[in-house]
Enzyme design. Structure first.
Site, PDB file in Angstrom:
ATOM      1  N   HIS A 246       0.850  -1.175   0.000  1.00 25.82           N
ATOM      2  CA  HIS A 246       0.000   0.000   0.000  1.00 25.82           C
ATOM      3  C   HIS A 246       0.895   1.238   0.000  1.00 25.82           C
ATOM      4  O   HIS A 246       2.048   1.182   0.446  1.00 25.82           O
ATOM      5  CB  HIS A 246      -0.888   0.026   1.249  1.00 25.82           C
ATOM      6  CG  HIS A 246      -2.051  -0.917   1.179  1.00 25.82           C
ATOM      7  ND1 HIS A 246      -3.045  -0.810   0.241  1.00 25.82           N
ATOM      8  CD2 HIS A 246      -2.384  -1.994   1.961  1.00 25.82           C
ATOM      9  CE1 HIS A 246      -3.950  -1.773   0.426  1.00 25.82           C
ATOM     10  NE2 HIS A 246      -3.569  -2.500   1.467  1.00 25.82           N
ATOM     11  N   CYS A 296       0.071   2.931  -4.399  1.00 17.37           N
ATOM     12  CA  CYS A 296      -0.614   4.167  -4.753  1.00 17.37           C
ATOM     13  C   CYS A 296       0.240   5.372  -4.365  1.00 17.37           C
ATOM     14  O   CYS A 296       0.985   5.344  -3.390  1.00 17.37           O
ATOM     15  CB  CYS A 296      -1.963   4.261  -4.042  1.00 17.37           C
ATOM     16  SG  CYS A 296      -3.217   3.243  -4.830  1.00 17.37           S
TER      17      CYS A 296
END
Length: 432
Positions: A246, A296
């Site tokens: 992440h 991301c």
């Protein structure tokens, strides 16, 4: 070389690199004047058969208009008929016109005077041969073609290309975070193991020593990066770090973004790259350090903009597309590792570093739970298909283009990109 012939060579470069036997062509290409002896020697010194084939095709594009038809003729003469037919398929017919030998203008022949026996004692008339006409006086002659000059070709160990022939080429560290602590409020990253397996196989095929670490906390990520920086890289030519996790957006002064440990604590990309820069890892000074970030860059979703149908081939992601996004953090941790001047180095500290991001800073990165992330899937395929003929930056541009064609849930887009501080072209080693 004519532009249409260059395009034929470029379109078939992959097949030429795979199937061409340059050693059988050198004598003919030298004899027919396509290459000089020095050029042939440089092509021979470029490396393996594939390297020589790649260099030969590149150099061929810089030669004159007769280079392409002569190349076809040489392929036929050396029994490489399938490649000759491949290049001729769909190409305008070409005819080889041998250059006409220069016409030699000889002096006119005049008969000697007939001397009568009665004139034998007379002074002899000396016959002076008529000098050949100077070049400016010659008429109806074929002009000698002007020599074709080419710029110095890149060499694997030259100022234009990084040296990438060590075996193994270098270390590759893959950190794959899949299962996150529930207290971190981060979801598990289903499908990331598919990405990890692909990249492990790919970089082993590119002759790297690959080490995979899974589900690391922030401090464990730092420990692995520190251990990598302390290795002796003097016998290697490159180093690769791949982060699958992440991510979020953080304040930064050089490289944007941060990736999360499974404990929910993030580490800025800037911090990650600093471990291997010229200051903190001397044995990698002047060598390429590559970072691939599948995470991301922020929480914003890109819906794209409308374009002409001719400019895009729609590709739709599956229903299981997920993001690796976490809202932006303002933590000052992104500046926790200072960039002090390196008095010993002769290059800027961040030189020879390339960071490739799966998405534009601030936006989400899409991952299919069944087939892995868009970015890694495309990167793996482009490396497999093109590493033998293209440099890394060119291949990343190809990745950018292909990923930009995808759509998540028929709506959302993704745009990869990179921060490039490399000083030279980088060609990976590929298997013959």
């Amino acid at each position: 070389m004519d532009e249409r012939h260059k395009k034929i060579l470029q379109r078939n470069r992959s097949n030429l690199v795979k199937g061409l036997d340059p050693s059988n062509l050198y004598d003919s290409l030298l004899e027919k004047g396509v290459f000089t002896e020095d050029m042939i020697d440089e092509i021979k010194s470029s490396g393996t058969r594939r390297d020589q084939a790649r260099q030969l095709v590149r150099d061929l594009e810089t030669r004159g208009s007769r280079a392409f038809p002569i190349f076809l003729e040489c392929l036929q003469e050396t029994g490489q008929h399938s490649l000759a037919e491949l290049l001729q398929d769909g190409a305008p017919s070409v005819h080889i016109r041998p250059s006409a030998p220069p016409q030699v203008v000889r002096p006119p022949v005049k008969p000697l005077p007939v001397v009568s026996p009665m004139d034998i004692d007379k002074p002899k008339v000396e016959v002076v041969p008529i000098s050949p006409l100077s070049p400016k006086q010659k008429t109806n002659t074929t002009p000698t073609p002007s020599p074709v000059y080419t710029r110095p070709r890149p060499r694997r160990d030259s100022i234009q290309c990084y040296k990438m022939d060590a075996s193994p080429c270098g270390h590759c560290l893959i950190i794959n975070n899949v299962e996150f602590d529930p207290r971190s409020e981060l979801s598990n990253r289903t499908g990331s193991n598919i990405d990890c397996d692909k990249l492990e196989r790919r970089f082993k095929a590119l002759n790297f020593i690959v080490e995979v670490k899974a589900n690391l906390k922030q401090r464990q990520i730092k420990h692995q990066l520190s251990a990598l920086s302390k290795k002796d890289h003097s016998q290697f030519d490159c180093c690769v770090v791949i982060m699958l996790s992440h991510g979020t957006e953080v304040s930064h002064s050089r490289f944007p973004g941060a990736v999360y440990g499974v404990d929910g604590q993030h580490i800025p990309v800037q911090y990650i790259t600093n471990y291997l820069n010229g200051q903190h890892c001397p044995s990698l000074q002047g060598k390429p350090k590559l970072f691939f970030i599948q995470a991301c860059g922020g929480g914003e979703k890109d819906t794209g903009f409308e374009v002409s149908p001719d400019e895009v081939e729609p590709s739709f992601g599956g229903e299981d597309d997920q993001t690796d996004a976490i809202p932006m953090s303002s933590s000052s941790d992104s500046l926790s590792m200072s960039d002090e001047p390196d008095a010993r180095a002769t290059l800027p500290t961040p030189s020879d570093i390339l960071v490739s991001y799966s998405t534009f800073p601030g936006y989400v990165s899409w991952r299919d739970t069944q087939s892995g992330s868009w970015y890694v899937e495309t990167l793996d395929r482009i490396l497999e298909e093109s590493a033998s003929i293209n440099d890394l930056v060119t291949m990343l541009m190809m990745v950018n283009h292909e990923v930009s064609q995808n759509s998540a849930k028929g709506l959302y887009k993704q745009m990869p990109g990179s921060f490039n501080f490399l000083r030279k072209l980088l060609y990976f080693q590929t298997q013959a």
